[in-house]
Enzyme design. Structure first.
Site, PDB file in Angstrom:
ATOM      1  N   ASP A  70       2.856  -0.078  -0.047  1.00 16.15           N
ATOM      2  CA  ASP A  70       3.705   0.203  -1.186  1.00 16.15           C
ATOM      3  C   ASP A  70       2.944   1.114  -2.144  1.00 16.15           C
ATOM      4  OD1 ASP A  70       6.403  -0.752  -2.381  1.00 16.15           O
ATOM      5  OD2 ASP A  70       5.025  -0.716  -4.071  1.00 16.15           O
ATOM      6  N   GLN A  71       3.689   1.922  -2.872  1.00 13.80           N
ATOM      7  CA  GLN A  71       3.068   2.828  -3.833  1.00 13.80           C
ATOM      8  C   GLN A  71       3.798   2.731  -5.169  1.00 13.80           C
ATOM      9  OE1 GLN A  71       3.497   7.302  -3.813  1.00 13.80           O
ATOM     10  NE2 GLN A  71       1.371   7.137  -3.165  1.00 13.80           N
TER      11      GLN A  71
END
Length: 198
Positions: free
Chosen positions: A72-73
């Site tokens: 995830d970012q």
């Protein structure tokens, strides 16, 4: 020699899929079905880590024999999370807010292999400095050309978005695109899947 375990990418992101393909390992893609709503008071870094692990664990529960990658970012502008804009108006607001500022893109990674009990995690911060002299017309021109509405922070540094920036600092060059491959290789090796021995 024991057969290689199945590899699953717990993500529907085309950017992560394209990056993982560089390792030349066969893999499947499974949507993790995880609620990505931030918790009250949760920092962007903590949010990215929690979601990466939640995605990997959600898919690993369904495929316990596989090695599962979750990622995830979350972009961080002065402590506030900046997500995917979704449309032109939000992307315009994001880029105007970020010009002249340092934004940290926290790319988190989790590798889970339930059958062995392995859980490995990492977070790779990428410091990005947006140009201070970025004009409204340039922002509009960029958004019309690339339409990066599915990218955290409204900019694709691997494309024309590089023209929005003054500098990028990271020790894992693919982290900004969405999957830090140096750390991914390290966690895959620890989980028993070495890309160079496949």
């Amino acid at each position: 020699m024991a057969p290689q375990p199945r590899l699953i990418l717990a993500s529907t992101s085309r950017y992560r899929r394209e990056l993982l393909e560089r390792l030349r390992l066969p893999f499947e893609v499974v949507s993790p079905q995880v609620d990505e709503t931030p918790l009250a008071g949760e920092s962007p870094a903590a949010l990215s880590e929690r979601l990466a692990l939640a995605k990997a664990q959600a898919v690993a529960r369904l495929h316990p024999q596989a090695v599962v990658i979750g990622s995830d970012q979350v972009a961080d502008l002065d402590g506030a999370p900046i997500g995917k804009p979704g449309d032109h108006e939000r992307a315009t607001r994001q880029l105007k807010a970020m010009r002249g500022h340092r934004v940290v893109f926290h790319t988190a990674l989790a590798v889970v292999r339930s059958s062995t009990g392995y859980v490995g995690t990492a977070r790779v911060p990428v410091d990005v400095r947006f140009r201070a002299d970025l004009g409204d017309e340039q922002i509009e021109s960029y958004l019309r050309a690339e339409q990066p509405y599915d990218c955290a922070g409204s900019a694709k540094a691997e494309g024309l978005g590089i023209a929005l920036l003054d500098a990028i600092h990271s020790d894992d060059p693919t982290a900004l695109i969405g999957l830090p491959l140096i750390r991914t290789c390290a966690l895959l090796r620890a989980a028993g899947l070495d890309p160079l021995q496949a």
